[in-house]
Write an enzyme that holds these catalytic residues in place. Structure first.
Site, PDB file in Angstrom:
ATOM      1  CG  ASP A 259     -33.918 -25.594 -27.204  1.00  0.00           C
ATOM      2  OD1 ASP A 259     -33.868 -25.400 -28.441  1.00  0.00           O
ATOM      3  OD2 ASP A 259     -33.152 -25.011 -26.410  1.00  0.00           O
TER       4      ASP A 259
ATOM      5  CD  GLU B 236     -30.102 -21.369 -29.665  1.00  0.00           C
ATOM      6  OE1 GLU B 236     -29.128 -20.609 -29.629  1.00  0.00           O
ATOM      7  OE2 GLU B 236     -31.217 -21.057 -29.213  1.00  0.00           O
TER       8      GLU B 236
END
Ligand SMILES: [Zn+2]
Ligand SMILES: [Zn+2]
Length: 427
Positions: free
Chosen positions: A104, A162
């Site tokens: 991400d 995350e």
């Protein structure tokens, strides 16, 4: 040539350090031949960043890359999002080792002048997860092509989300994807480390990162008549002072801890009004689970009691963040032997609270709560021989990584695997 199970177990039993080194050298050469390709992959990801829980195109890209590497044991949409778990099976049964890369990006408007800068306004790979993903895809190719070289299974985890709590890691563990794993390894790029270096920690690899909001309810009035009020500003000041004892008097000095009041808000700026309410906002970064719980309980107590002592009231909104990464010391030490013997890296650096390397939060912690393993940092700063250039930290809109770190990350994974998988010598 395929070997029989018997021949494989004989080969494993007869393995020497020289044979392991020879096989590792072959893997590292293969990784080096993929450098350009992995840089291209990284630049594609960098151009097209996606926020946590929205990594649909990224996950699809990863999926297609795995297929083209002829890896077909793939599960998509794992856990709470777009995570991918793929497995590479070696020549025979053996240890199962999981490797994790996060995918991400962050809600940051990129301000670099890279040719491949983000094409999505307001979203940027400013934490290097594009590098983690590209490196793990490179590792996937090397392992798949050389699977006759090892006994065991490698689980590749391309993790979603995350950066945003509750994160993707916890859901992947809860969905059982680590149930068969014997070990787990994760990496993170570090721009303050020269490229070619590896950071490690024998115990804590990151801090638990919790946040708190304390709302103080006093009773306002005219600034000239404090005796008719309950001054929330004074209560806030006293509370902030009292919170300083959490670290100095309560926490074990051997377990790093930080309590920071990051913002205070009270009153509207008028000089003649005593504020009704005050708000204190901050974060607690801790290492040991015991210390973390203790500080949480006392922080809430201090806030409430300080308010009561002054005739005010306090409510505390305390949010548990990710737990601390607790590395498995023996696994770190065994890995370091291989890292240092490989001759691939210029230096290994112990990260600790003293060099400020560990008080960030990281949901890799959840994997290590499930299985033993280790978390390493990989230098993406300037080469030691480079003229010093300005480097920006992670999560900065100007963050630029040294792309030589991609190959470093691939090599690190491969070196660690050569140590912990069972290498099978063969012709
Ligand atoms: Zn980050
Ligand atoms: Zn990160």
């Amino acid at each position: 040539m395929l070997q029989t199970e018997r021949a494989i177990s004989d080969a494993i039993a007869s393995v020497t350090d020289e044979k392991v080194s020879a096989i590792l050298a072959k893997w590292l050469d293969h990784a080096a031949s993929l450098e350009e390709e992995t840089i291209t992959i990284r630049r594609h990801l960098h151009r097209h960043p996606e926020l946590s829980f929205e990594e649909k195109a990224t996950a699809n890209f990863v999926y297609l890359e795995l297929l083209s590497a002829k890896i077909f044991d793939i599960q998509r949409n794992v856990g709470s999002g777009y995570g991918i778990v793929a497995k590479i099976h070696g020549a025979a049964p053996g240890p199962t080792i999981a490797l994790r890369a996060d995918m991400d990006a962050l809600p940051i408007d990129e301000e670099t002048d890279l040719a491949f800068k983000s094409e999505t306004p307001g979203v940027m790979h400013a934490c290097g997860h594009d590098i983690h993903t590209a490196a793990l895809l490179g590792v996937a190719q090397v392992l798949q092509a050389n699977r006759a070289d090892f006994a065991g299974t490698v689980i590749l985890i391309f993790q979603h989300a995350e950066e945003v709590k509750p994160g993707g890691a916890k859901s992947i563990v809860e969905a059982g994807h680590l149930d068969d794993a014997d070990l787990v390894f994760g990496i993170h790029v570090n721009p303050s480390q020269a490229v070619g270096t590896v950071g490690y920690s024998l115990k804590y690899g990151s801090a638990a990162s919790d946040t708190f909001v304390i709302d103080i309810q006093g009773s306002g009035g005219h600034a000239s008549s404090p005796h008719t009020t309950v001054d929330s500003v004074v209560v806030a000041a006293e509370t902030i002072t009292n919170l300083q004892t959490l670290v100095s008097r309560l926490s074990n000095p051997m377990d790093p801890m930080v309590v920071t009041v990051s913002s205070v808000d009270a009153g509207g700026g008028a000089t003649n009004i005593i504020a009704d309410t005050a708000r204190i906002v901050g974060t607690v970064r801790s290492s040991s689970a015991k210390g973390r719980e203790k500080v949480k309980v006392h922080l809430i107590e201090i806030a409430k009691m300080t308010a009561i002592m002054n005739g005010a009231e306090a409510s505390v909104d305390y949010h548990d963040g990710y737990p601390a990464i607790v590395n498995t010391k023996s696994v770190v030490e065994a890995s370091l032997v291989a890292i240092e013997a490989s001759g691939v890296f210029t230096q290994t650096i112990e990260s600790n609270a003293a060099n400020g390397a560990m008080m960030n939060g990281e949901d890799f912690a959840y994997y290590l709560q499930k299985v033993p393993g280790a978390y390493f940092t990989v230098g993406v700063g300037p080469d030691a021989s480079d003229v010093p250039v300005a480097t920006y930290p992670l999560h900065n809109s100007h963050f630029v990584a040294n792309e030589a770190g991609i190959l470093s990350a691939m090599k690190l994974f491969l070196v660690v695997l050569s140590k912990h998988l069972k290498v099978v010598p063969h012709d």
